[in-house]
Design an enzyme around this catalytic site. Structure first.
Site, PDB file in Angstrom:
ATOM      1  N   ARG A  67       0.690  -1.170  -0.039  1.00 23.64           N
ATOM      2  CA  ARG A  67      -0.031   0.128   0.006  1.00 23.64           C
ATOM      3  C   ARG A  67       0.929   1.282  -0.069  1.00 23.64           C
ATOM      4  O   ARG A  67       0.595   2.128  -0.772  1.00 23.64           O
ATOM      5  CB  ARG A  67      -0.864  -0.108   1.320  1.00 23.64           C
ATOM      6  CG  ARG A  67      -2.330  -0.662   0.999  1.00 23.64           C
ATOM      7  CD  ARG A  67      -2.727  -1.085   2.240  1.00 23.64           C
ATOM      8  NE  ARG A  67      -1.925  -2.185   2.756  1.00 23.64           N
ATOM      9  CZ  ARG A  67      -2.307  -3.498   2.370  1.00 23.64           C
ATOM     10  NH1 ARG A  67      -3.364  -3.756   1.676  1.00 23.64           N
ATOM     11  NH2 ARG A  67      -1.210  -4.309   2.482  1.00 23.64           N
ATOM     12  N   THR A  68       1.801   1.291   0.863  1.00 24.36           N
ATOM     13  CA  THR A  68       2.605   2.616   1.068  1.00 24.36           C
ATOM     14  C   THR A  68       3.578   2.845  -0.384  1.00 24.36           C
ATOM     15  O   THR A  68       3.229   4.044  -0.825  1.00 24.36           O
ATOM     16  CB  THR A  68       3.562   2.518   2.298  1.00 24.36           C
ATOM     17  OG1 THR A  68       2.978   2.251   3.417  1.00 24.36           O
ATOM     18  CG2 THR A  68       4.102   3.818   2.277  1.00 24.36           C
ATOM     19  N   LYS A  96      28.181  -3.380  -3.232  1.00 24.43           N
ATOM     20  CA  LYS A  96      29.548  -3.068  -3.236  1.00 24.43           C
ATOM     21  C   LYS A  96      30.268  -2.548  -2.257  1.00 24.43           C
ATOM     22  O   LYS A  96      31.344  -2.074  -2.070  1.00 24.43           O
ATOM     23  CB  LYS A  96      29.698  -2.280  -4.565  1.00 24.43           C
ATOM     24  CG  LYS A  96      29.148  -2.609  -5.721  1.00 24.43           C
ATOM     25  CD  LYS A  96      29.618  -1.504  -6.987  1.00 24.43           C
ATOM     26  CE  LYS A  96      28.905  -1.925  -8.492  1.00 24.43           C
ATOM     27  NZ  LYS A  96      28.954  -0.831  -9.139  1.00 24.43           N
ATOM     28  N   ARG A 117      11.612   3.598   2.939  1.00 27.91           N
ATOM     29  CA  ARG A 117      11.184   2.727   4.110  1.00 27.91           C
ATOM     30  C   ARG A 117      12.435   1.783   4.301  1.00 27.91           C
ATOM     31  O   ARG A 117      12.937   1.182   3.590  1.00 27.91           O
ATOM     32  CB  ARG A 117       9.978   1.760   3.629  1.00 27.91           C
ATOM     33  CG  ARG A 117       9.721   0.684   4.272  1.00 27.91           C
ATOM     34  CD  ARG A 117       8.327  -0.090   4.054  1.00 27.91           C
ATOM     35  NE  ARG A 117       7.300   0.732   4.372  1.00 27.91           N
ATOM     36  CZ  ARG A 117       6.077   0.110   4.377  1.00 27.91           C
ATOM     37  NH1 ARG A 117       5.858  -1.309   4.415  1.00 27.91           N
ATOM     38  NH2 ARG A 117       5.081   0.915   4.840  1.00 27.91           N
ATOM     39  N   HIS A 150       5.680   5.402  11.393  1.00 25.50           N
ATOM     40  CA  HIS A 150       4.924   5.481  10.072  1.00 25.50           C
ATOM     41  C   HIS A 150       4.236   6.545   9.838  1.00 25.50           C
ATOM     42  O   HIS A 150       3.023   6.629  10.028  1.00 25.50           O
ATOM     43  CB  HIS A 150       4.352   4.093   9.950  1.00 25.50           C
ATOM     44  CG  HIS A 150       4.141   3.787   8.448  1.00 25.50           C
ATOM     45  ND1 HIS A 150       4.181   4.529   7.348  1.00 25.50           N
ATOM     46  CD2 HIS A 150       3.444   2.605   7.921  1.00 25.50           C
ATOM     47  CE1 HIS A 150       3.829   4.299   6.382  1.00 25.50           C
ATOM     48  NE2 HIS A 150       3.491   2.858   6.851  1.00 25.50           N
TER      49      HIS A 150
HETATM   50  N1  ASP Z   1       1.035  -1.568   6.794  1.00 24.78           N
HETATM   51  C1  ASP Z   1       1.425  -1.003   7.932  1.00 24.78           C
HETATM   52  C2  ASP Z   1       3.011  -0.935   8.260  1.00 24.78           C
HETATM   53  O1  ASP Z   1       3.781  -1.068   7.228  1.00 24.78           O
HETATM   54  C3  ASP Z   1       0.754  -1.896   8.971  1.00 24.78           C
HETATM   55  C4  ASP Z   1       1.377  -3.551   8.923  1.00 24.78           C
HETATM   56  O2  ASP Z   1       2.251  -3.935   8.393  1.00 24.78           O
HETATM   57  O3  ASP Z   1       0.845  -4.174   9.802  1.00 24.78           O
HETATM   58  O4  ASP Z   1       3.545  -0.699   9.405  1.00 24.78           O
END
Ligand code: ASP
Length: 339
Positions: A67-68, A96, A117, A150
């Site tokens: 999703r993100t 490397k 991320r 997050h």
């Molecule tokens: N998608 C959210 C996260 O990346 C929640 C989860 O993974 O539970 O933290």
């Protein structure tokens, strides 16, 4: 124009929700609503794409994401921002032996914003600190750092709560339950920080004792005088809630399969719980879900998680607009009224 929110200056990186203020949250919610209204027509969608057409973004996602990643990617495309991505660290020069700092600095040479991320906590914060020391810094957006923060999830959660309680005085004064693995869930941690921006919110933490909300957050809430209670009995607290934010067990952080030992039936939301929930309360979940929300809940109008997911894209457009300084150009575009 009457609906232009008060402008909040001074946002460069999005790393940690503890620093957010109410004015900024209100502004981001207004931007998100404005974007979705503008995007409704073909002409509006085309003009949105003009806004960021001279910008480039890097999506650096070395921890799994559906999703993100997709919502940021689509948020960029809605604004005409061109994207590059690294999702598999084995394809980057880090294999490397290039340092994380040099990798980030390299990305910043090519793009106008870095969305990242990582599995490690504090990585986005280090990238932001590095940016603050170089000649051509670009904003860093933390799209999830370890089990720590997050922030953009918390922003979309605020947007969802705000929209859901529009006719009921907003988020102020609401009773919000958070259930599941609160110890390792970065979404609930980030959301708790934002509660300081609202008045008289009462939080109810419902978790297996070994996965209770951590002390740093509880200390923060006490300092901010945000009232909260802890319970491991959903049944007892459910009738009081205006919103229940359900989360999954974060078993990827298990050391020895400890989440498998938990009887999760007590922390599951299904038909019986729907019957106890207030008629105007909502059920949220950051997704992905395990078995903690039964699929039959999906068709109930109080199930908000699919809308929450879509709100994520609009809120992420709002964040990009804010960081790239495109707000004024957005407010010049005509929206479809009565969104
Ligand atoms: N998608 C959210 C996260 O990346 C929640 C989860 O993974 O539970 O933290």
């Amino acid at each position: 124009m009457a609906d232009i929110p008060v402008k909040y200056e001074g946002l460069f990186h999005v790393i940690n929700t503890a620093v957010f203020e109410r004015r900024l949250l209100d502004e981001l919610c207004s931007l998100a609503t404005r974007v979705r209204a503008v995007a409704k027509t073909r002409a509006g969608a085309r003009s949105l794409q003009e806004l960021g057409s001279n910008k480039r973004a890097m999506l650096y996602f070395t921890q799994p994401s559906t999703r993100t990643f997709l919502s940021f990617n689509n948020a960029c495309h809605l604004l005409g921002i061109r994207t590059s991505e690294i999702r598999d660290p084995s394809t980057s020069s880090e294999v490397k032996g290039e340092s994380f700092e040099d990798a980030i600095r390299t990305f910043s040479s090519y793009v106008d914003i870095i969305i990242m991320r990582s599995r490690e906590s504090g990585r986005a914060a280090s990238a932001a600190q590095l940016m603050d020391t170089i000649k051509r810094p670009v904003p860093i957006i933390n799209a999830g750092s370890g089990s720590d923060q997050h922030p953009t999830q918390a922003l979309l959660d605020i947007y969802t709560l705000d929209r859901s309680f529009l006719e009921r005085g907003g988020i102020d004064g609401k009773v919000i339950g958070m259930m599941g693995d609160l110890k390792r869930g970065r979404t609930v941690r980030s959301l708790c920080y934002l509660m300081k921006c609202y008045t008289s919110v009462h939080l109810v933490f419902i978790a297996p004792p070994d996965f209770a909300m951590q002390d740093d957050i509880k200390k923060f809430l006490k300092k901010q005088r945000i009232s909260f209670i802890e319970s491991d009995e959903l049944e007892e607290v459910l009738p009081e809630l205006d919103a229940l934010y359900v989360t999954r067990m974060q078993s990827e952080w298990d050391q020895r399969g400890e989440s498998k030992d938990i009887d999760l039936s007590k922390y599951t939301f299904g038909k019986e719980q729907l019957d106890t929930l207030k008629p105007d309360a909502i059920v949220m979940h950051p997704l992905p879900r395990g078995s903690e929300i039964e699929p039959l809940v999906d068709s109930d109008p109080r199930a908000m998680y699919w809308r929450q997911e879509r709100n994520g894209m609009w809120m992420r457009v709002a964040v990009l607009i804010k960081l790239l300084g495109l707000e004024e150009s957005l407010y010049k575009l005509s929206p479809v009224v009565n969104d």
